[in-house]
Enzyme design. Structure first.
Site, PDB file in Angstrom:
ATOM      1  CB  SER A  42      -0.904   0.026   1.238  1.00  0.00           C
ATOM      2  OG  SER A  42      -1.892  -0.969   1.182  1.00  0.00           O
ATOM      3  N   GLY A  43       0.454   2.289  -0.691  1.00  0.00           N
ATOM      4  CA  GLY A  43       1.233   3.508  -0.706  1.00  0.00           C
ATOM      5  C   GLY A  43       2.631   3.259  -1.245  1.00  0.00           C
TER       6      GLY A  43
END
Length: 525
Positions: free
Chosen positions: A168-169
């Site tokens: 994520s990210g």
């Protein structure tokens, strides 16, 4: 895996065809009560997937059992059990067994006692966190170094030893980098390239002296509360342009199909108000689920207040989403990766339970700016709560996933699940903008914290007991994990049946030839 990600209600489950209904029998069908169908509403073109979220349902069943009945009663709670070994009996393990009577693996237990005869699926998960991604980058570098040492192969890469990666990210960008390929054989980037990518591009992505303060869910909340404005400013537009330029330089026109193993990268889809997972497994089945890697990385890193949202579409233009950062959807994607393995029977046919998994989850640190006491916070108003709430939201959600996954693994949590996370720092409190400060001083401090993290004793989640300081350091845990990865790969070469049957992408040349053949056939008809 392109689907809305929800926690199943814990009361009862009934199945009808390919849809799963979760019903709350304690109240009628009124707004706020459960009488809903779990399908794949994120995309109008989404295919039907396995309906029930096995791991999450078991996790939340554990939570319900604990708070309603107490988890110590074995009649009221399912916990996976390891097979009996010589000297054990149904009454409990022998004194030499690494299991306590309560089914907890003792520290330092050799994992050979728990190796599944079916083999284990090796899973890598990387949290989001803006500049704190430097900590995960350092962990990746050390892991790849250990893989080279344990295997004796100076060209060993992380992608050679893991079967699934989720991020994520900034963690999603790292996952894409270490699994992307141009020739379908070897990865493009080394582990050290992830760390370098963040350091070299930080000044273009983040504004020096910015008061925005963070990567992930908590950081996004903080930026919105503090600034009162979203995207559209000249600084945000400039940062967005630099992010897109860096992604294009790294990935060009590579797509999800141009990865060596299954990867899962999250974002939040504003058009459907639901988390969205980009999945290689889906991309191999249809171009409607295949996205360019540069667009995926742009989407998962689209932190509100730092970068503009992005409108992205599949390579055939049939599937679209309006994305903001993956940290808003799931700052710790470990549970999503595990659920994907349980559901993906085509590629992981032998998986029966958590004993068949080997999971490494890399955090980006719990780097508190300051500690608070009751007298200090009891009279706070909204303004004073803004920064602490953001940090609690971001770090708290990631740590809850860690706690829940550890509970899902039961007695296997010490042998099959490893979480690497910085447990504070002796270097003093970090600045309020630690996640978005690209200055050399902050990079230096984060690098020092990453080195310190590797020396810290590993912290394990304990069933409803907060955290436990382990006997091994984080670097020793990574070294041990690397040994397990190498052993697993060696054992696969002598097993009668395959542990993993990965679907292979059709090369662009072959795809063009197939399309040309189909065109000729249609003309003949």
């Amino acid at each position: 895996m392109n689907r809305r990600y929800e926690k199943p209600p814990p009361l009862s489950v009934s199945s009808k065809g390919k849809k799963k209904h979760f019903v709350n029998h304690t109240a009628p069908n009124t707004p706020g009560n459960y009488e809903r169908t779990q399908t794949s509403p994120t995309l109008s073109t989404a295919r039907s997937h396995e309906p029930d979220d096995k791991l999450n349902y078991e996790i939340f069943s554990i939570l319900e059992s604990k708070f309603l009945f107490g988890y110590e009663d074995p009649r009221l709670l399912w916990i996976p059990q390891s097979p009996l070994r010589p000297g054990d009996s149904e009454a409990g393990p022998s004194p030499r067994s690494p299991l306590t009577p309560n089914g907890v693996v003792l520290p330092g237990t050799p994992s050979s006692s728990f190796r599944s005869p079916r083999g284990r699926i090796c899973v890598l998960s990387i949290d989001g966190g803006g500049m704190r991604g430097l900590l995960a980058g350092k962990s990746l570098i050390y892991l790849e170094q250990m893989l080279k040492e344990k295997s004796g192969d100076p060209n060993a890469r992380i992608a050679d030893y893991f079967d699934v990666a989720a991020g994520s990210g900034v963690g999603g960008v790292f996952a894409a980098m270490i699994f992307a390929t141009r020739d379908g054989n070897r990865p493009i980037f080394k582990a050290e390239d992830t760390w370098k990518f963040l350091v070299e591009n930080a000044e273009g992505f983040y504004r020096s002296g910015s008061g925005s303060g963070g990567g992930g869910a908590g950081a996004a909340i903080k930026r919105v509360i503090r600034s009162g404005s979203g995207s559209g400013s000249s600084s945000v537009t400039a940062a967005t342009a630099k992010l897109e330029k860096a992604m294009k330089a790294s990935f060009a026109d590579l797509t999800l199909k141009d990865t060596l193993k299954p990867i899962l990268i999250s974002c939040y889809d504003l058009s459907s108000t639901a988390p969205f997972l980009f999945s290689r497994a889906d991309a191999l089945e249809s171009d409607s689920f295949d996205f360019r890697l540069r667009d995926i990385c742009r989407a998962t890193w689209a932190e509100p207040g730092t970068f503009d949202p992005v409108r992205t579409c599949s390579v055939d233009g049939k599937t679209r989403c309006v994305a903001v950062g993956g940290g808003l959807a799931m700052s710790n994607p470990t549970a999503a990766a595990i659920t994907h393995v349980f559901h993906n029977k085509q590629e992981f046919p032998a998986v029966k339970g958590v004993e068949d998994l080997l999971v490494l989850s890399l955090g980006t640190g719990q780097l508190f700016e300051v500690n608070y006491d009751y007298e200090q916070v009891k009279n706070w108003r909204v303004k004073e709560w803004a920064r602490p709430m953001a940090r609690i939201s971001g770090d708290g959600s990631a740590e809850f996933v860690d706690q829940a996954v550890a509970m899902g693994f039961g007695p296997y949590r010490s042998s099959n699940y490893v979480r690497i996370q910085a447990n504070g720092s002796r270097l003093g409190a970090c600045g309020p903008n630690v996640d978005t400060d690209p200055r050399a001083e902050n990079v230096k401090k984060l690098t020092e914290i990453a080195d310190e993290m590797l020396k810290q004793n590993n912290v394990e989640s304990v069933l409803f007991g907060s955290k436990r300081i382990g006997e091994m350091s984080n670097s020793e845990k990574i070294e041990w994990f690397a040994s397990e990865l190498v052993i697993e790969q060696q054992r696969r070469s002598v097993r009668a049946s395959p542990t993993v049957t990965l679907k292979q992408a059709v090369s662009k040349t072959n795809r063009n030839a197939i399309n040309a053949t189909l065109t000729l056939i249609s003309k003949d008809r």
